[in-house]
Design an enzyme around this catalytic site. Structure first.
Site, PDB file in Angstrom:
ATOM      1  CB  ILE A  26      -0.750   0.125   1.230  1.00 32.66           C
ATOM      2  CG1 ILE A  26      -1.909  -1.485   1.256  1.00 32.66           C
ATOM      3  CG2 ILE A  26      -1.748   1.224   1.276  1.00 32.66           C
ATOM      4  CD1 ILE A  26      -2.285  -1.605   0.065  1.00 32.66           C
ATOM      5  CD  GLU A  27       4.598   1.625  -3.287  1.00 31.77           C
ATOM      6  OE1 GLU A  27       5.288   2.662  -3.774  1.00 31.77           O
ATOM      7  OE2 GLU A  27       5.117   0.419  -3.290  1.00 31.77           O
TER       8      GLU A  27
END
Length: 294
Positions: free
Chosen positions: A152-153
């Site tokens: 998750i970025e």
């Protein structure tokens, strides 16, 4: 002959000790596969003998009521059902003892979780369509993946802790995560506080403030210390780019094997390295160069 017999027990003991040392010091390599059609097949990656974990990248759309979308670049088209052919490759990997996970998120995509109910809904989808459930539409075919990787970025951290808890509550599911090396991670901070993750591969690239630079590993080792002492996880992995083209910054091969790994191997639950990505690994032979030293 008498002298040989006299020393035989000692020699046998030394062999055992040497084997134990080799076993305990050796780390694993994890790799991301799926974002370049020229990187070879999933089976090719596993048959290379380099990896203990392969993350299939990525499920780029999920949550917020959206229809989930799997993006495997040039390998296959999920919409046409052609990705179900990956099932045999997944099973080949697993027959070799390699864990295969689906990575969700990525650097670009449309994803996020709006509530606990939304997280539970995504957990149900992942379980039924990729893990041990019995969904009618399985994008990768009948093969049962070993787990889910959280990459998750986008800086939106809400409810990934709920997703981790919901997935672990469903049964035997490996959970891994790929936070950026600045602590705490903007996207995965709350999720990693759950203690639900088996492996955490920390991205020590594209983050100059906590990376190896100009022969100095101080910032990297300090960040490694912080991560390994601040959260509970089964093992921690050093995330590296497989080539200079794979990321804006990272750790070169000589620095990795000669300086960095010796400095961090004894800190926390060291597991090995994570490599981004299989395409660049093929081009640069990175993992084959460092495997004996990780």
């Amino acid at each position: 002959m008498a002298a040989n017999l006299k020393w035989a027990p000692v020699l046998a003991l030394l062999v055992v000790v040497a084997a134990m040392v080799g076993t305990t010091s050796a780390g694993n390599i994890a790799v991301y596969w799926g974002q370049n059609g020229n990187e070879g097949s999933l089976a090719d990656a596993c048959n290379s003998g380099l990896y203990a974990y392969v993350n299939i990248a990525f499920l780029t759309t999920f949550g917020n009521g959206q229809t989930p979308v799997l993006n495997l670049a040039g390998h296959c088209d999920p919409g046409s059902g052609s990705c179900t052919g990956q099932s045999s490759d997944i099973q080949t990997c697993q027959s070799l003892g390699i864990k295969v996970l689906l990575s969700i998120g990525g650097a670009s995509g449309s994803y996020g979780l709006s509530s606990t109910d939304d997280a539970n809904s995504v957990a149900d989808y992942l379980w039924d369509n990729f893990l041990g459930g019995s969904g009618s539409s399985r994008p990768l075919g009948a093969a049962v993946l070993d787990g889910i990787d959280f990459d998750i970025e986008n800086g939106q951290s809400a409810h990934y802790d709920d997703l981790a808890n919901a997935l672990k509550g469903k049964g035997s599911v490996l959970l891994t995560a790929a936070p950026q090396c600045p602590y705490p991670d903007a996207s995965l901070g709350p999720a990693l506080q759950t203690g639900q993750f088996d492996n955490v591969w920390i991205q020590f690239y594209n983050n100059p403030g906590c990376a190896y630079a100009n022969g100095d590993d101080t910032n990297l080792v300090n960040a490694w210390n912080t991560w390994t002492s601040s959260i509970t996880a089964g093992s921690f992995y050093l995330g590296v780019p497989a080539s200079p083209q794979a990321a804006g910054s990272g750790t070169s091969t000589p620095a990795l094997t000669g300086t960095v790994i010796p400095a961090i191997r004894g800190i926390g639950n060291y597991g090995g390295i994570m490599v981004w990505d299989r395409f660049n690994d093929v081009q640069n032979n990175y993992s084959s160069q460092v495997k004996g030293s990780v």
